[in-house]
Design a protein around this motif. Structure first.
Motif, PDB file in Angstrom:
ATOM      1  N   LYS A   1       3.472  -2.773  13.189  1.00  0.00           N
ATOM      2  CA  LYS A   1       2.764  -1.600  12.664  1.00  0.00           C
ATOM      3  C   LYS A   1       2.434  -1.779  11.183  1.00  0.00           C
ATOM      4  O   LYS A   1       1.346  -1.412  10.717  1.00  0.00           O
ATOM      5  CB  LYS A   1       3.627  -0.360  12.867  1.00  0.00           C
ATOM      6  CG  LYS A   1       2.937   0.946  12.518  1.00  0.00           C
ATOM      7  CD  LYS A   1       3.843   2.131  12.845  1.00  0.00           C
ATOM      8  CE  LYS A   1       3.173   3.449  12.482  1.00  0.00           C
ATOM      9  NZ  LYS A   1       4.056   4.613  12.792  1.00  0.00           N
ATOM     10  N   LEU A   2       3.344  -2.389  10.434  1.00  0.00           N
ATOM     11  CA  LEU A   2       3.095  -2.661   9.019  1.00  0.00           C
ATOM     12  C   LEU A   2       1.984  -3.684   8.843  1.00  0.00           C
ATOM     13  O   LEU A   2       1.107  -3.523   7.975  1.00  0.00           O
ATOM     14  CB  LEU A   2       4.385  -3.146   8.357  1.00  0.00           C
ATOM     15  CG  LEU A   2       4.280  -3.507   6.866  1.00  0.00           C
ATOM     16  CD1 LEU A   2       3.896  -2.284   6.046  1.00  0.00           C
ATOM     17  CD2 LEU A   2       5.607  -4.104   6.373  1.00  0.00           C
ATOM     18  N   ASP A   3       1.985  -4.725   9.663  1.00  0.00           N
ATOM     19  CA  ASP A   3       0.921  -5.743   9.586  1.00  0.00           C
ATOM     20  C   ASP A   3      -0.445  -5.128   9.886  1.00  0.00           C
ATOM     21  O   ASP A   3      -1.448  -5.463   9.248  1.00  0.00           O
ATOM     22  CB  ASP A   3       1.209  -6.878  10.574  1.00  0.00           C
ATOM     23  CG  ASP A   3       2.402  -7.732  10.145  1.00  0.00           C
ATOM     24  OD1 ASP A   3       2.762  -7.686   8.947  1.00  0.00           O
ATOM     25  OD2 ASP A   3       2.960  -8.432  11.010  1.00  0.00           O
ATOM     26  N   ASN A   4      -0.471  -4.219  10.857  1.00  0.00           N
ATOM     27  CA  ASN A   4      -1.732  -3.565  11.203  1.00  0.00           C
ATOM     28  C   ASN A   4      -2.248  -2.704  10.051  1.00  0.00           C
ATOM     29  O   ASN A   4      -3.453  -2.689   9.757  1.00  0.00           O
ATOM     30  CB  ASN A   4      -1.539  -2.707  12.459  1.00  0.00           C
ATOM     31  CG  ASN A   4      -2.818  -2.021  12.893  1.00  0.00           C
ATOM     32  OD1 ASN A   4      -3.823  -2.682  13.182  1.00  0.00           O
ATOM     33  ND2 ASN A   4      -2.818  -0.699  12.916  1.00  0.00           N
ATOM     34  N   ALA A   5      -1.352  -2.002   9.364  1.00  0.00           N
ATOM     35  CA  ALA A   5      -1.754  -1.179   8.220  1.00  0.00           C
ATOM     36  C   ALA A   5      -2.296  -2.051   7.091  1.00  0.00           C
ATOM     37  O   ALA A   5      -3.266  -1.690   6.421  1.00  0.00           O
ATOM     38  CB  ALA A   5      -0.561  -0.345   7.738  1.00  0.00           C
ATOM     39  N   ARG A   6      -1.678  -3.200   6.868  1.00  0.00           N
ATOM     40  CA  ARG A   6      -2.161  -4.129   5.844  1.00  0.00           C
ATOM     41  C   ARG A   6      -3.548  -4.672   6.213  1.00  0.00           C
ATOM     42  O   ARG A   6      -4.439  -4.790   5.365  1.00  0.00           O
ATOM     43  CB  ARG A   6      -1.181  -5.283   5.681  1.00  0.00           C
ATOM     44  CG  ARG A   6       0.103  -4.890   4.960  1.00  0.00           C
ATOM     45  CD  ARG A   6       1.117  -6.009   5.031  1.00  0.00           C
ATOM     46  NE  ARG A   6       2.335  -5.686   4.272  1.00  0.00           N
ATOM     47  CZ  ARG A   6       3.484  -6.353   4.395  1.00  0.00           C
ATOM     48  NH1 ARG A   6       3.565  -7.372   5.268  1.00  0.00           N
ATOM     49  NH2 ARG A   6       4.538  -6.008   3.674  1.00  0.00           N
TER      50      ARG A   6
ATOM     51  N   LYS B   1      -4.772   3.087   2.076  1.00  0.00           N
ATOM     52  CA  LYS B   1      -3.658   2.856   1.159  1.00  0.00           C
ATOM     53  C   LYS B   1      -2.508   3.802   1.458  1.00  0.00           C
ATOM     54  O   LYS B   1      -1.329   3.416   1.446  1.00  0.00           O
ATOM     55  CB  LYS B   1      -4.126   3.026  -0.289  1.00  0.00           C
ATOM     56  CG  LYS B   1      -4.945   1.857  -0.815  1.00  0.00           C
ATOM     57  CD  LYS B   1      -5.326   2.086  -2.265  1.00  0.00           C
ATOM     58  CE  LYS B   1      -6.086   0.891  -2.826  1.00  0.00           C
ATOM     59  NZ  LYS B   1      -6.501   1.095  -4.237  1.00  0.00           N
ATOM     60  N   VAL B   2      -2.830   5.079   1.726  1.00  0.00           N
ATOM     61  CA  VAL B   2      -1.811   6.061   2.079  1.00  0.00           C
ATOM     62  C   VAL B   2      -1.106   5.653   3.369  1.00  0.00           C
ATOM     63  O   VAL B   2       0.134   5.727   3.487  1.00  0.00           O
ATOM     64  CB  VAL B   2      -2.441   7.465   2.231  1.00  0.00           C
ATOM     65  CG1 VAL B   2      -1.437   8.448   2.821  1.00  0.00           C
ATOM     66  CG2 VAL B   2      -2.947   7.963   0.889  1.00  0.00           C
ATOM     67  N   LEU B   3      -1.896   5.190   4.342  1.00  0.00           N
ATOM     68  CA  LEU B   3      -1.314   4.749   5.612  1.00  0.00           C
ATOM     69  C   LEU B   3      -0.381   3.568   5.398  1.00  0.00           C
ATOM     70  O   LEU B   3       0.710   3.503   5.994  1.00  0.00           O
ATOM     71  CB  LEU B   3      -2.435   4.378   6.588  1.00  0.00           C
ATOM     72  CG  LEU B   3      -1.995   3.803   7.941  1.00  0.00           C
ATOM     73  CD1 LEU B   3      -1.197   4.860   8.722  1.00  0.00           C
ATOM     74  CD2 LEU B   3      -3.209   3.345   8.748  1.00  0.00           C
ATOM     75  N   LEU B   4      -0.763   2.640   4.538  1.00  0.00           N
ATOM     76  CA  LEU B   4       0.075   1.481   4.274  1.00  0.00           C
ATOM     77  C   LEU B   4       1.369   1.882   3.566  1.00  0.00           C
ATOM     78  O   LEU B   4       2.463   1.383   3.900  1.00  0.00           O
ATOM     79  CB  LEU B   4      -0.688   0.473   3.414  1.00  0.00           C
ATOM     80  CG  LEU B   4       0.098  -0.781   3.009  1.00  0.00           C
ATOM     81  CD1 LEU B   4       0.559  -1.548   4.252  1.00  0.00           C
ATOM     82  CD2 LEU B   4      -0.747  -1.685   2.115  1.00  0.00           C
ATOM     83  N   ASP B   5       1.266   2.808   2.616  1.00  0.00           N
ATOM     84  CA  ASP B   5       2.478   3.267   1.916  1.00  0.00           C
ATOM     85  C   ASP B   5       3.443   3.935   2.886  1.00  0.00           C
ATOM     86  O   ASP B   5       4.676   3.695   2.829  1.00  0.00           O
ATOM     87  CB  ASP B   5       2.100   4.241   0.797  1.00  0.00           C
ATOM     88  CG  ASP B   5       1.365   3.563  -0.350  1.00  0.00           C
ATOM     89  OD1 ASP B   5       1.466   2.316  -0.454  1.00  0.00           O
ATOM     90  OD2 ASP B   5       0.686   4.267  -1.131  1.00  0.00           O
ATOM     91  N   ALA B   6       2.900   4.776   3.767  1.00  0.00           N
ATOM     92  CA  ALA B   6       3.760   5.468   4.738  1.00  0.00           C
ATOM     93  C   ALA B   6       4.400   4.476   5.697  1.00  0.00           C
ATOM     94  O   ALA B   6       5.599   4.588   6.029  1.00  0.00           O
ATOM     95  CB  ALA B   6       2.937   6.496   5.507  1.00  0.00           C
ATOM     96  N   THR B   7       3.650   3.518   6.150  1.00  0.00           N
ATOM     97  CA  THR B   7       4.178   2.528   7.094  1.00  0.00           C
ATOM     98  C   THR B   7       5.202   1.633   6.420  1.00  0.00           C
ATOM     99  O   THR B   7       6.197   1.231   7.040  1.00  0.00           O
ATOM    100  CB  THR B   7       3.025   1.682   7.675  1.00  0.00           C
ATOM    101  OG1 THR B   7       2.013   2.531   8.197  1.00  0.00           O
ATOM    102  CG2 THR B   7       3.531   0.773   8.774  1.00  0.00           C
ATOM    103  N   THR B   8       4.977   1.319   5.150  1.00  0.00           N
ATOM    104  CA  THR B   8       5.936   0.501   4.409  1.00  0.00           C
ATOM    105  C   THR B   8       7.276   1.222   4.279  1.00  0.00           C
ATOM    106  O   THR B   8       8.359   0.626   4.457  1.00  0.00           O
ATOM    107  CB  THR B   8       5.386   0.163   3.011  1.00  0.00           C
ATOM    108  OG1 THR B   8       4.146  -0.534   3.140  1.00  0.00           O
ATOM    109  CG2 THR B   8       6.365  -0.697   2.234  1.00  0.00           C
TER     110      THR B   8
END
Length: 354
Positions: free
Chosen positions: A142-147, A95-102
Motif C-alpha cells: 500500500k505504501l509503494d502504491n501511494a509513492r 502527498k496527503v495520501l502518501l503521508d497517511a499511508t506512511t
C-alpha cells in the motif's frame, strides 16, 4: 450575246480548274508527326506512389492518475530529451495520501516487529506470527502504491523527440489515461504510402526502394522496408512504411510530401515502354497509332500497366518491341493516313543550326 456566253464559259472553266488544283493540293498534304520506337522494359519494372514523411514513433502521453493538470513544462515544437519532465499535475491529494499511508506503515511495522520478536522467544503462536508478517507485507504494498501515485503526477518523455501537441489547457481536470501531450521521435523518420492489391501481391518480389521529396529537388534517398499491413484500409489500399536512414543528409522531417519508387522483378512477362504522349482514347479504349512500312498509321488498342513521372508509360499488351508509334499529333490522325516523321534533332545540333 455570243461574246458574253463565251466569257461565262471561260470563267467557269477557270473556277473549276482552280477548284481541282485546290483539292489536289489538299489531297497531297502529308501531316508531319513525331514518332518513337517501342522499347522493351525487360523483366524488371518500377512503381511510384505518393507518400508522406512521418515520425517512426509517435506517443500520446497520459497521467496514470486523475487530477488537475497544473502546467506544461514545455511548448509545442520544443525539443525534449528522454526522461525530461514535460507536464505536472496538482499533487496535494497524493502527498496527503502518501503521508497517511506512511504513518499507517510505521504503526503496523512496529507492532509486527514486536510480535515477531515474541515468536522468536516462543511467547506467541505461529498464527499470530503469520498474521503480523502478512499484515506488514500488505501495508508495504500500500505504501509503494501511494509513492507510485505521487510519482505519476509527473509526465516524462519516453525518448528524445519533439512536442507535437499539448492537448489540454493548464487547470483542466483530466482522467487517468487521458492523453495530454503528443511527442514524436527525433532520430528516426519513415515514409508512409498506400499501395494497391496488385502491388501487394508482388510484395515478395519488391526491392530497391527510394524516395524523392518536393522540397528537396535532385535528392534521392534510399529506403528500407519496415512493414506492410496485411489488411486493406477503407480505400482497399495496403499501408506500407519505409524507414529513412538516420545518416541521410539532409534529413527529411515529418510532414514532407514524398514520391516513393520501388522496383519489382517480373517472373515471365516482358513489358513495353512508350512515351505517354502516344496514348489516346478511342471509343472508351486506350490506343496508339502504329506506323507501318508505307508510312501509314494504323490504330492499335493497348493495355496500360503504369504511368511514370518521367513521361513514359509501361504497357501490358498491344505492341511489340521495335514497332514505331506516333508520339505527337495523335488526335488529328485517321486510320490509313500517310504521314511524314519529323527527324529528331541531334544532341550535338541544338536548335537545328547545323
Amino acid at each position: 450575246m455570243r461574246t458574253k456566253k463565251v466569257l461565262v464559259y471561260v470563267v467557269a472553266g477557270m473556277v473549276m480548274c482552280s477548284s481541282c488544283q485546290t483539292k489536289q493540293k489538299k489531297n497531297d498534304f502529308v501531316p508531319v508527326v513525331q514518332a518513337d520506337t517501342v522499347m522493351v522494359v525487360g523483366r524488371q519494372m518500377s512503381y511510384e506512389f505518393p507518400g508522406r514523411v512521418k515520425a517512426a514513433e509517435t506517443t500520446n502521453l497520459a497521467f496514470k492518475v486523475a487530477g488537475r493538470l497544473e502546467r506544461y513544462l514545455v511548448k509545442e515544437g520544443s525539443f525534449v530529451k528522454k526522461g525530461q519532465v514535460v507536464a505536472v499535475m496538482d499533487d496535494r491529494d497524493y502527498k496527503v495520501l502518501l503521508d497517511a499511508t506512511t504513518a499507517e506503515y510505521n504503526d503496523v511495522q512496529s507492532k509486527a516487529k514486536r510480535v515477531m520478536d515474541l515468536y522468536t522467544d516462543s511467547v506467541v503462536t505461529a498464527e499470530a506470527y503469520d498474521k503480523a508478517r502478512y499484515g506488514l507485507q500488505q501495508i508495504k504494498a500500500k505504501l509503494d502504491n501511494a509513492r507510485n501515485q505521487l510519482a505519476d503526477t509527473k509526465l516524462t518523455a519516453p525518448y528524445d523527440g519533439y512536442v507535437q501537441k499539448c492537448l489540454f489547457e493548464s487547470g483542466t481536470v483530466v482522467g487517468a489515461g487521458s492523453p495530454v501531450i503528443t511527442i514524436i521521435s527525433s532520430n528516426k523518420s519513415e515514409v508512409e504510402i498506400n499501395i494497391p492489391a496488385v502491388v501487394y501481391l508482388q510484395r515478395k518480389d519488391l526491392f530497391e526502394f527510394s524516395a524523392t521529396f518536393d522540397v528537396l529537388p535532385d535528392v534521392v534517398i534510399p529506403l528500407t522496408m519496415v512493414s506492410m499491413m496485411p489488411k486493406a484500409n477503407a480505400s482497399q489500399l495496403y499501408t506500407t512504411r519505409l524507414a529513412i536512414p538516420a545518416n541521410a543528409n539532409p534529413q527529411p522531417i515529418p510532414g514532407m510530401n514524398a514520391v516513393v519508387k520501388m522496383s519489382v522483378e517480373q517472373a515471365d512477362v516482358e513489358k513495353m515502354n512508350v512515351p505517354a504522349t502516344a496514348l489516346l482514347s478511342k471509343d472508351g479504349k486506350t490506343c496508339v497509332w502504329v506506323l507501318n512500312a508505307n508510312q501509314e498509321v494504323q490504330l492499335r488498342q493497348v493495355e496500360v500497366e503504369a504511368l511514370h513521372n518521367d513521361g513514359s508509360a509501361t504497357l501490358k499488351s498491344g505492341l511489340k518491341s521495335g514497332e514505331i508509334v506516333v508520339t505527337a499529333g495523335v488526335n488529328s490522325l485517321r486510320e490509313g493516313t500517310k504521314v511524314r516523321v519529323l527527324e529528331k534533332t541531334s544532341e550535338t545540333n541544338v536548335g537545328g543550326l547545323l
